[in-house]
Scaffold this motif. Structure first.
Motif, PDB file in Angstrom:
ATOM      1  N   LYS A 169       0.820  -1.205   0.000  1.00 52.17           N
ATOM      2  CA  LYS A 169       0.000   0.000   0.000  1.00 52.17           C
ATOM      3  C   LYS A 169       0.855   1.257   0.000  1.00 52.17           C
ATOM      4  O   LYS A 169       0.547   2.240  -0.706  1.00 52.17           O
ATOM      5  N   HIS A 170       1.947   1.256   0.763  1.00 40.91           N
ATOM      6  CA  HIS A 170       2.767   2.472   0.903  1.00 40.91           C
ATOM      7  C   HIS A 170       3.901   2.532  -0.119  1.00 40.91           C
ATOM      8  O   HIS A 170       4.489   3.620  -0.316  1.00 40.91           O
ATOM      9  N   ASN A 171       4.257   1.395  -0.710  1.00 35.92           N
ATOM     10  CA  ASN A 171       5.209   1.360  -1.820  1.00 35.92           C
ATOM     11  C   ASN A 171       6.563   1.995  -1.482  1.00 35.92           C
ATOM     12  O   ASN A 171       7.184   2.651  -2.319  1.00 35.92           O
ATOM     13  N   GLU A 172       7.019   1.805  -0.253  1.00 43.76           N
ATOM     14  CA  GLU A 172       8.332   2.297   0.153  1.00 43.76           C
ATOM     15  C   GLU A 172       8.800   1.514   1.384  1.00 43.76           C
ATOM     16  O   GLU A 172       7.972   0.949   2.112  1.00 43.76           O
ATOM     17  N   PRO A 173      10.125   1.459   1.627  1.00 42.31           N
ATOM     18  CA  PRO A 173      10.638   0.751   2.800  1.00 42.31           C
ATOM     19  C   PRO A 173      10.138   1.405   4.089  1.00 42.31           C
ATOM     20  O   PRO A 173      10.022   2.632   4.179  1.00 42.31           O
ATOM     21  N   LEU A 174       9.852   0.572   5.087  1.00 42.43           N
ATOM     22  CA  LEU A 174       9.384   1.048   6.387  1.00 42.43           C
ATOM     23  C   LEU A 174      10.081   0.274   7.488  1.00 42.43           C
ATOM     24  O   LEU A 174      10.583  -0.833   7.270  1.00 42.43           O
ATOM     25  N   SER A 175      10.090   0.861   8.674  1.00 41.38           N
ATOM     26  CA  SER A 175      10.630   0.141   9.836  1.00 41.38           C
ATOM     27  C   SER A 175       9.585  -0.842  10.344  1.00 41.38           C
ATOM     28  O   SER A 175       8.389  -0.730  10.022  1.00 41.38           O
ATOM     29  N   ALA A 176      10.021  -1.790  11.170  1.00 42.54           N
ATOM     30  CA  ALA A 176       9.079  -2.759  11.736  1.00 42.54           C
ATOM     31  C   ALA A 176       8.016  -2.048  12.575  1.00 42.54           C
ATOM     32  O   ALA A 176       6.846  -2.440  12.572  1.00 42.54           O
ATOM     33  N   ARG A 177       8.408  -0.991  13.276  1.00 40.95           N
ATOM     34  CA  ARG A 177       7.450  -0.253  14.105  1.00 40.95           C
ATOM     35  C   ARG A 177       6.415   0.452  13.228  1.00 40.95           C
ATOM     36  O   ARG A 177       5.213   0.430  13.526  1.00 40.95           O
ATOM     37  N   GLU A 178       6.875   1.082  12.137  1.00 38.67           N
ATOM     38  CA  GLU A 178       5.944   1.760  11.237  1.00 38.67           C
ATOM     39  C   GLU A 178       4.974   0.764  10.612  1.00 38.67           C
ATOM     40  O   GLU A 178       3.765   1.035  10.521  1.00 38.67           O
TER      41      GLU A 178
END
Length: 300
Positions: free
Chosen positions: A14-23
């Protein structure tokens, strides 16, 4: 896919970008993609993602793009993969195949690449598993490794080893061969390892850990000989089972991204111009290739 991994997949898509585990976790809970009663669900998310990547490696749908940042592996065409330090520790803690150093002379006459048959059945009987960490410190055993020399149109595939690999002596050095330690599950096929028609599946799997080839790209694979060099203390503890690998078009993809870099096909002259940048086994292979071509030209 478990609930945490399924939620991570949906959030990242959905966000189409790398994220942290918390995010990833906070978004998944907010969007009701994940339900959990845990007090620190982001720790669970990080553990689930890290374990999936470690165990499944390139088959995992996830990858890291930085410390603590996760992405979908299908994005690797536009994002570089980051390899965690714990994978390096996992390599040194694997079980490998060894045999007694006192038996080395039964299989090879000395230093060099020896194109001759050896007592495969005798070697098979002497092989046993040992934790790699222990084998590196035990001079009474020899570690068996596969060595693949990859060719295309009279050129050789070379690459540089990074500091993420366990062998400190090879950090920053270039190599003219691929391969690695044989594992205990490889002991049974070892008897047929000099015949690719019988040991082929093992050989292709061994090569595939470092080099990805398209279907039909492999034109030929042939047994080259046993390789041994005692010029360095660490080299004395390794025996290479060497193969020539011929590619049809020269198309490939590095399997261990983050460990192997700057891959390219080079002629013997190009390798000669910077031979001091290559590790000792590669220098031995280069000399053997030069000698072979000289013999062909002289008609021997």
């Amino acid at each position: 896919m478990t609930g945490f991994l399924r939620a991570a997949d949906e959030v990242l898509r959905k966000h189409n970008e790398p994220l942290s585990a918390r995010e990833i976790t906070e978004i998944a809970i907010r969007d009701e993609l994940l339900r959990t009663a845990g007090r620190t669900p982001w720790h669970t998310m990080k553990s689930k993602l890290s374990t999936d990547i470690l165990r499944r490696q390139d088959r995992s749908p996830f990858m890291r793009t930085g410390r603590g940042r996760f992405a979908l592996r299908e994005w690797k065409g536009r994002l570089d993969e980051h390899v965690a330090d714990r994978y390096q520790k996992a390599l040194i803690d694997e079980d490998i195949v060894v045999f007694p150093a006192s038996s080395l002379s039964r299989y090879i006459p000395g230093v060099g690449i020896h194109r001759r048959d050896f007592d495969q059945e005798g070697l098979l009987d002497e092989c046993r598993p040992m934790r790699r960490r222990n084998a590196e410190e035990d001079t009474s055993v020899i570690q068996l490794v596969s060595v693949f020399i990859v060719h295309h149109d009279d050129r050789y595939l070379t690459y540089k080893r990074t500091r993420r690999l366990p062998e400190a002596r090879l950090h920053g050095c270039y190599s003219i061969s691929f391969g690695g330690h044989l594992n205990p599950k490889d002991i049974s096929p070892l008897l047929n390892i000099s015949d690719p028609t019988l040991g082929g599946p093992l050989l292709i799997r061994e090569l595939g850990e470092e080099l990805r080839l398209r279907t039909g790209e492999l034109a030929a694979m042939s047994y080259r000989g046993l390789l041994y060099d005692d010029s360095r203390p660490v080299s004395r503890q390794h025996l290479g089972i060497t193969y020539d690998v011929i590619l049809r078009t020269g198309e490939f993809e590095i399997g261990e991204r983050g460990f192997l870099m700057d891959p390219k096909f080079e002629t013997l002259q190009q390798i000669s111009d910077r031979i001091e940048e290559f590790e000792n086994w590669s220098q031995m292979i280069y000399r053997a290739e030069q000698a072979g071509k000289a013999n062909v030209q002289s008609g021997d």
